[in-house]
Design a protein around this motif. Structure first.
Motif, PDB file in Angstrom:
ATOM      1  N   GLN A 209      98.943 -33.584  11.560  1.00  0.00           N
ATOM      2  CA  GLN A 209      98.134 -34.226  10.516  1.00  0.00           C
ATOM      3  C   GLN A 209      96.710 -34.490  11.036  1.00  0.00           C
ATOM      4  O   GLN A 209      95.727 -34.312  10.321  1.00  0.00           O
ATOM      5  CB  GLN A 209      98.779 -35.543  10.080  1.00  0.00           C
ATOM      6  N   HIS A 216      96.013 -34.895   2.079  1.00  0.00           N
ATOM      7  CA  HIS A 216      96.878 -36.067   1.879  1.00  0.00           C
ATOM      8  C   HIS A 216      96.097 -37.302   1.450  1.00  0.00           C
ATOM      9  O   HIS A 216      96.657 -38.228   0.880  1.00  0.00           O
ATOM     10  CB  HIS A 216      97.684 -36.352   3.148  1.00  0.00           C
ATOM     11  N   HIS A 221      96.589 -41.857   0.397  1.00  0.00           N
ATOM     12  CA  HIS A 221      95.609 -42.960   0.539  1.00  0.00           C
ATOM     13  C   HIS A 221      94.901 -43.261  -0.778  1.00  0.00           C
ATOM     14  O   HIS A 221      93.755 -43.710  -0.783  1.00  0.00           O
ATOM     15  CB  HIS A 221      94.554 -42.607   1.591  1.00  0.00           C
ATOM     16  N   ASP A 395      99.802 -43.394   6.601  1.00  0.00           N
ATOM     17  CA  ASP A 395     100.154 -42.190   7.364  1.00  0.00           C
ATOM     18  C   ASP A 395     101.447 -42.396   8.138  1.00  0.00           C
ATOM     19  O   ASP A 395     102.327 -41.538   8.144  1.00  0.00           O
ATOM     20  CB  ASP A 395      99.035 -41.847   8.363  1.00  0.00           C
TER      21      ASP A 395
HETATM   22 FE    FE Z   1      95.603 -40.302   6.682  1.00  0.00          FE
END
Ligand code: FE
Ligand code: FES
Length: 461
Positions: A209, A216, A221, A395
């Motif tokens: 990531q 994402h 978020h 995350d």
């Molecule tokens: Fe993130």
């Protein structure tokens, strides 16, 4: 090339499909694979350990991990930074059982052998009796020393003593990373010790990531645009749009260092009321300086970089990215009631086992940044990033679920897909090196991360 075989006969090449760009979930949990990663990646490549301002004085030390090995990062009597294996060469006891401290003599608590901060052996208690017989020389009895490189205050080390230099490892990423880590003569400092917390997840969930996954942000978020700092200006909540943050330039260089260079034009337009294309580079940097840079500090920054580098800094600066294998940086420009505040943070995702990682978070500022601005950057950094922050709590919610899925009898065979690709559609006139994609964020950078992982895991030596 080698193709390691796991004990059930699975070949490493069975876990990744280089044609279709898929990785089997199993790669995220397998204990045998984890052992191989420690040997073939963390014991071979350059690993980020911390910042030299964590150990400013002679004798200062911190204990860190290079993969599955504990190391001492210490400042010696000559003022240099040394990294040594935190394991006693006598019978293998841990030398420092403290995480941080200051001493010129590290004494093993087992039988009392003592070592300097640079790892050299000093001696043993009642030496005449203890060091009797066919002993090795004092020179041979020091701690195992790693090779160290310091870049912009960041401390990296490797066990690959004869391997590629750090400059080689950094490669083309240096052109960009200099604009982050080497902005001022005096350099950066950590704003206090790092935060650390343990997550029940495989290190690669966080690290792939970190290799500049932008997509994402829109979903995971999304609160940033609903109630967070990206909500509609002036509103109590809602109405914000993160989509513009998805655009920019994504860069990946050899050795899987990657970054997202996110467009600043929208913020500059809002701050100045002017069309950014009509502003000079200097005017743009004055309107929206890099995190921690005040108008007084700006002339120094302008002097230090080429016109091309300054153009990128004023237009699409690298805002998130990674150091392979397990470092992530964030240099973000956060809208706040006081204007735009920059936050600089650095994370290491330290592997602690196939399904456990330690998240270490440093928050930084330029040494020259005025104390009031440092305090704001620290507060915002703590609020948003790391242990207590709101962004990475999102995350770190996903990583344990991926790790669990990697163990399911059925789910371990499904694949993660990296198929939305730029294929190097470099924007004409982009001045920086590396492989470059332009437009809405894509999967190239994360896929390059896996390709390099595979390259190291199958390397003959
Ligand atoms: Fe993130
Ligand atoms: Fe360290 Fe014996 S194990 S002195």
């Amino acid at each position: 090339k080698s193709n390691p075989k796991l004990s059930d006969g699975t070949l490493l090449s069975d876990l990744i499909n280089l044609e279709t760009r898929e990785v089997k979930m199993r790669a995220l949990s397998d204990p045998e694979l984890f052992e191989l990663e420690m040997e073939r990646i963390f014991a071979k490549t350059w690993v980020f350990l911390g910042h030299e301002t964590e150990i400013p004085n002679k004798g200062d030390f911190v204990v860190r991990d290079m993969g599955s090995d504990s190391v001492l990062m210490a400042r010696g009597s000559d003022g240099e930074v040394y990294v040594s294996l935190n394991v006693c060469p006598h019978r293998g006891m841990k030398i420092s059982t403290h995480d941080v401290g200051n001493t010129m003599t590290h004494v093993c608590i087992y039988h009392g052998w003592a070592f300097k901060p640079n790892g050299d052996f000093i001696g043993a208690p009642v030496e005449k009796e203890c060091m009797h017989g066919k002993m090795m020389t004092k020179q041979e009895l020091g701690l195992k020393k790693a090779r160290v490189a310091i870049y912009g205050g960041l401390v990296f080390a490797t066990w690959n003593i004869e391997g590629p230099s750090f400059e080689d490892f950094l490669g083309d990423a240096k052109w960009y990373f200099d604009t982050l880590w080497c902005r001022t003569e005096k350099g950066m400092e950590v704003l206090g010790p790092p935060q650390r917390f343990t997550i029940r997840a495989n290190w690669k969930t966080a690290c792939e990531q970190s290799a500049s996954d932008g997509f994402h942000v829109l979903t995971l978020h999304r609160w940033l645009s609903e109630v967070g700092p990206y909500r509609k200006p002036g509103s109590e909540g809602g109405g914000g749009d993160l989509t513009p943050e998805m655009y920019g330039t994504e860069v990946y260089t050899a050795h899987a260092h990657t970054m997202r260079c996110i467009e600043l034009d929208r913020k500059i337009r809002r701050l100045t009321g002017k069309d950014p294309s009509e502003l000079s580079i200097k005017e743009k940097l004055e309107a929206l300086p890099p995190p921690g840079i005040t108008p007084e500090m700006l002339p120094e920054v302008l002097r230090r970089f080429s016109d091309d580098q300054l153009r990128v800094m004023a237009w699409r600066p690298p805002q998130v990215g990674n150091f392979f294998p397990n470092g992530l940086f964030e240099f973000v420009y956060i809208p706040s009631p006081d204007g735009v505040i920059g936050v600089m943070a650095l994370h290491a995702y330290v592997p602690k086992g196939p399904d456990k990682l330690e998240f270490v978070n440093w928050i930084l500022a330029e040494k020259d940044t005025p104390p009031e601005l440092k305090a704001k950057m620290l507060r915002l950094g703590v609020q948003l990033l790391g242990t207590s922050g709101m962004v990475e709590q999102d995350d770190s919610d996903t990583w344990p679920h991926q790790t669990l899925a990697a163990k399911g009898a059925v789910s371990k065979h499904i694949t993660m897909k990296y198929q939305s690709m730029y294929e190097n559609n470099r924007l004409e006139g982009w001045p920086g090196p590396g492989d470059v994609g332009d437009g809405f964020t894509k999967d190239d950078t994360q896929w390059r991360w896996w390709e390099y992982w595979y390259e190291l895991m199958t390397a003959e030596n």
